[in-house]
Design a protein around this motif. Structure first.
Motif, PDB file in Angstrom:
ATOM      1  N   VAL A 194       0.928  -1.215  -0.015  1.00 23.81           N
ATOM      2  CA  VAL A 194      -0.038   0.111   0.035  1.00 23.81           C
ATOM      3  C   VAL A 194       0.756   1.268   0.112  1.00 23.81           C
ATOM      4  O   VAL A 194       1.955   1.250   0.456  1.00 23.81           O
ATOM      5  CB  VAL A 194      -1.014  -0.120   1.275  1.00 23.81           C
ATOM      6  CG1 VAL A 194      -1.930  -1.051   1.144  1.00 23.81           C
ATOM      7  CG2 VAL A 194      -0.098   0.078   2.478  1.00 23.81           C
ATOM      8  N   TRP A 195       0.165   2.323  -0.505  1.00 22.71           N
ATOM      9  CA  TRP A 195       0.685   3.679  -0.282  1.00 22.71           C
ATOM     10  C   TRP A 195       0.161   4.213   1.053  1.00 22.71           C
ATOM     11  O   TRP A 195      -1.138   3.975   1.323  1.00 22.71           O
ATOM     12  CB  TRP A 195       0.268   4.684  -1.546  1.00 22.71           C
ATOM     13  CG  TRP A 195       0.703   4.236  -2.718  1.00 22.71           C
ATOM     14  CD1 TRP A 195       0.309   3.130  -3.784  1.00 22.71           C
ATOM     15  CD2 TRP A 195       1.916   4.916  -3.496  1.00 22.71           C
ATOM     16  NE1 TRP A 195       1.042   3.264  -4.695  1.00 22.71           N
ATOM     17  CE2 TRP A 195       2.127   4.084  -4.616  1.00 22.71           C
ATOM     18  CE3 TRP A 195       2.993   5.603  -2.915  1.00 22.71           C
ATOM     19  CZ2 TRP A 195       3.028   4.492  -5.558  1.00 22.71           C
ATOM     20  CZ3 TRP A 195       3.955   6.073  -4.130  1.00 22.71           C
ATOM     21  CH2 TRP A 195       4.022   5.153  -5.183  1.00 22.71           C
ATOM     22  N   LEU A 196       0.888   4.965   1.782  1.00 22.16           N
ATOM     23  CA  LEU A 196       0.475   5.884   2.760  1.00 22.16           C
ATOM     24  C   LEU A 196       0.570   7.274   2.294  1.00 22.16           C
ATOM     25  O   LEU A 196       1.654   7.823   2.100  1.00 22.16           O
ATOM     26  CB  LEU A 196       1.163   5.428   4.044  1.00 22.16           C
ATOM     27  CG  LEU A 196       1.038   4.085   4.554  1.00 22.16           C
ATOM     28  CD1 LEU A 196       1.986   4.091   5.849  1.00 22.16           C
ATOM     29  CD2 LEU A 196      -0.101   3.556   4.799  1.00 22.16           C
ATOM     30  N   ARG A 197      -0.613   7.934   2.551  1.00 25.76           N
ATOM     31  CA  ARG A 197      -0.516   9.387   2.248  1.00 25.76           C
ATOM     32  C   ARG A 197      -1.128  10.068   3.334  1.00 25.76           C
ATOM     33  O   ARG A 197      -2.141   9.849   3.911  1.00 25.76           O
ATOM     34  CB  ARG A 197      -1.323   9.477   0.966  1.00 25.76           C
ATOM     35  CG  ARG A 197      -0.555   9.038  -0.262  1.00 25.76           C
ATOM     36  CD  ARG A 197      -1.524   9.389  -1.559  1.00 25.76           C
ATOM     37  NE  ARG A 197      -1.156  10.676  -2.055  1.00 25.76           N
ATOM     38  CZ  ARG A 197      -0.311  11.208  -2.984  1.00 25.76           C
ATOM     39  NH1 ARG A 197       0.247  10.066  -3.729  1.00 25.76           N
ATOM     40  NH2 ARG A 197      -0.293  12.112  -3.426  1.00 25.76           N
ATOM     41  N   GLY A 198      -0.337  11.329   3.830  1.00 23.62           N
ATOM     42  CA  GLY A 198      -1.059  12.108   4.808  1.00 23.62           C
ATOM     43  C   GLY A 198      -0.021  13.530   5.042  1.00 23.62           C
ATOM     44  O   GLY A 198       0.063  14.030   3.940  1.00 23.62           O
ATOM     45  N   ARG A 199      -0.173  13.806   6.086  1.00 21.34           N
ATOM     46  CA  ARG A 199       0.709  15.138   6.363  1.00 21.34           C
ATOM     47  C   ARG A 199       1.594  14.857   7.598  1.00 21.34           C
ATOM     48  O   ARG A 199       1.249  14.225   8.313  1.00 21.34           O
ATOM     49  CB  ARG A 199      -0.242  16.366   6.654  1.00 21.34           C
ATOM     50  CG  ARG A 199      -1.089  16.907   5.364  1.00 21.34           C
ATOM     51  CD  ARG A 199      -1.529  18.333   5.799  1.00 21.34           C
ATOM     52  NE  ARG A 199      -2.164  18.733   4.484  1.00 21.34           N
ATOM     53  CZ  ARG A 199      -1.218  19.762   3.412  1.00 21.34           C
ATOM     54  NH1 ARG A 199      -0.184  19.563   3.640  1.00 21.34           N
ATOM     55  NH2 ARG A 199      -1.722  20.064   2.162  1.00 21.34           N
ATOM     56  N   LEU A 200       2.531  15.507   7.505  1.00 22.87           N
ATOM     57  CA  LEU A 200       3.599  15.558   8.720  1.00 22.87           C
ATOM     58  C   LEU A 200       2.994  16.167   9.943  1.00 22.87           C
ATOM     59  O   LEU A 200       2.269  17.298   9.819  1.00 22.87           O
ATOM     60  CB  LEU A 200       4.918  16.201   8.597  1.00 22.87           C
ATOM     61  CG  LEU A 200       5.749  15.462   7.684  1.00 22.87           C
ATOM     62  CD1 LEU A 200       7.198  16.419   7.184  1.00 22.87           C
ATOM     63  CD2 LEU A 200       6.147  14.096   7.898  1.00 22.87           C
ATOM     64  N   VAL A 228       4.670   7.666   1.855  1.00 23.10           N
ATOM     65  CA  VAL A 228       5.283   6.591   2.319  1.00 23.10           C
ATOM     66  C   VAL A 228       5.244   5.713   0.835  1.00 23.10           C
ATOM     67  O   VAL A 228       4.068   5.088   0.581  1.00 23.10           O
ATOM     68  CB  VAL A 228       5.135   5.740   3.599  1.00 23.10           C
ATOM     69  CG1 VAL A 228       6.105   4.472   3.867  1.00 23.10           C
ATOM     70  CG2 VAL A 228       5.038   6.899   4.602  1.00 23.10           C
ATOM     71  N   VAL A 229       6.213   5.544   0.075  1.00 21.62           N
ATOM     72  CA  VAL A 229       6.215   4.551  -0.903  1.00 21.62           C
ATOM     73  C   VAL A 229       6.278   2.968  -0.661  1.00 21.62           C
ATOM     74  O   VAL A 229       7.281   2.832  -0.138  1.00 21.62           O
ATOM     75  CB  VAL A 229       7.268   5.153  -1.883  1.00 21.62           C
ATOM     76  CG1 VAL A 229       7.360   4.329  -3.200  1.00 21.62           C
ATOM     77  CG2 VAL A 229       7.240   6.583  -2.300  1.00 21.62           C
ATOM     78  N   PRO A 230       5.500   2.314  -1.293  1.00 24.48           N
ATOM     79  CA  PRO A 230       5.649   0.739  -1.212  1.00 24.48           C
ATOM     80  C   PRO A 230       6.846   0.243  -1.910  1.00 24.48           C
ATOM     81  O   PRO A 230       7.441   0.888  -2.824  1.00 24.48           O
ATOM     82  CB  PRO A 230       4.249   0.538  -1.913  1.00 24.48           C
ATOM     83  CG  PRO A 230       4.059   1.208  -2.691  1.00 24.48           C
ATOM     84  CD  PRO A 230       4.411   2.710  -2.203  1.00 24.48           C
TER      85      PRO A 230
END
Length: 276
Positions: A194-200, A228-230
Motif C-alpha cells: 500500500v501507499w500511505l499518504r498524509g501530512r507531517l 510512504v512509498v511501497p
C-alpha cells in the motif's frame, strides 16, 4: 507545489522537478534472493531479470528524465558481491544513458560507492555525497538524511531527515515497505502493498533542535504532505500497517504523520490508517 502521482498498479510514482519527469521508487533490494538463501536458508529463484525489465519498462512508459530511488537499491549491508553486484551492473547498463539516477542512501546502501567510478563532477545546484558512473549511467548518491529536489523532499526513512527535506512541500520516503493484511468473509487472507499518504505532524520534530524555526512547526505554514512509498521488490515483506502489535521502523512514524490514509497499488482507497 511538487506533485507525486502514483503509477496505476505499480509501486512507483511520477514527480515533476523543474520541468523534468522523475520516476520515483523505493526499496529495490537487488540480490534479495541471495540474502534469503544465506540469511534464512530459503532458496528462491532469482527475479533479477523481471525486476530490471519492470523498472526499465516504467522508465520508458513514463518518458522519465530521472530515476529517484528512495533507498535500499542494494540488499547487502556491506560491499555488494557476486549475484547482487552482477544484477546492479546489468541494471545500470539497461537504464537509458540520458536518465540520471539519484540514490537516496538507505541502510542497505552503505558501501555502494566502493565499486563505482567516482571521477564524475557534481551536477546542478544540489549537494550529493558521491557522484559517479556505472556503465553509461550517472549515479548521484546522497547521505542517509536525504536531499531536497525542487519542492520534493526525499529520504529513506531509517534516520531523521535533513532539515532541507522538511522544507519541501511534499516529503517522500521508503524503508517501511507498508502493506496490509486483507481478510474475506470466509477467513481467507492476502497481503497487499500500500501507499500511505498524509501530512507531517509537528510533535516529534519539535523535540529536535536542528528543526527549530521551520515555519510549519511554528504554525505559520501548512504542514508538508508525506508519502510512504511501497517497496518495489515484492518479495521483501514489510510493515503490516493494519495489525495490532506491529511497530514502525521510521523514527518519526507514526507520531510524525497525521490524517494518513492507505491506498492499494490500483488506487483503491482503504481509508484512514487507524481504521483499516
Amino acid at each position: 507545489m511538487a506533485l507525486l502521482e502514483p503509477v496505476p498498479d505499480e509501486p512507483a510514482a511520477i514527480a515533476t522537478l523543474d520541468g523534468d519527469r522523475a520516476l520515483v521508487v523505493a526499496d529495490y533490494h537487488a540480490g534479495y534472493e541471495v540474502g534469503l538463501r544465506y540469511e534464512r536458508g530459503v532458496d528462491v529463484p532469482s527475479q533479477a531479470s523481471a525486476r530490471r525489465e519492470r523498472l526499465c519498462g516504467l522508465l520508458e512508459r513514463s518518458n522519465a528524465d530521472q530515476l529517484i530511488v528512495l533507498g535500499d537499491l542494494m540488499h547487502a549491508i556491506g560491499d555488494p558481491g557476486g549475484a547482487e553486484r552482477g544484477e546492479l551492473e546489468v541494471l545500470f547498463e539497461s537504464v537509458p544513458s540520458d536518465v540520471t539516477v539519484t540514490l537516496v542512501r538507505g541502510n542497505h546502501d552503505g558501501a555502494i560507492e566502493s565499486w563505482i567510478d567516482t571521477d564524475a563532477a557534481g551536477f546542478e545546484d544540489y549537494v550529493f555525497g558521491v557522484v559517479g558512473r556505472i556503465g553509461g549511467t550517472t549515479l548521484r548518491i546522497t547521505d542517509g538524511s536525504g536531499v531536497r529536489l525542487g519542492d520534493l523532499g526525499c529520504c529513506h526513512g531509517h534516520t531523521w531527515p535533513d532539515r532541507s527535506v522538511l522544507e519541501a512541500d511534499v516529503v517522500c520516503l521508503g524503508h517501511e515497505h507498508p502493506c496490509v493484511r486483507l481478510e474475506d468473509e470466509v477467513g481467507g487472507a492476502r497481503v497487499e502493498r500500500v501507499w500511505l499518504r498524509g501530512r507531517l505532524a509537528p510533535d516529534p520534530f519539535l523535540e529536535r533542535e536542528v528543526y527549530a524555526g521551520l515555519p510549519w512547526l511554528e504554525g505559520e505554514e501548512p504542514t508538508p504532505q508525506v508519502v510512504v512509498v511501497p517497496a518495489f521488490n515484492d518479495l521483501a515483506g514489510g510493515t503490516w500497517t493494519n495489525l495490532e502489535g506491529q511497530s514502525f521502523l521510521t523514527p518519526f512514524i507514526p507520531a510524525g504523520i497525521a490524517d494518513t490514509e492507505a491506498y492499494l497499488l490500483d488506487g483503491t482507497r482503504l481509508g484512514p490508517l487507524d481504521r483499516i
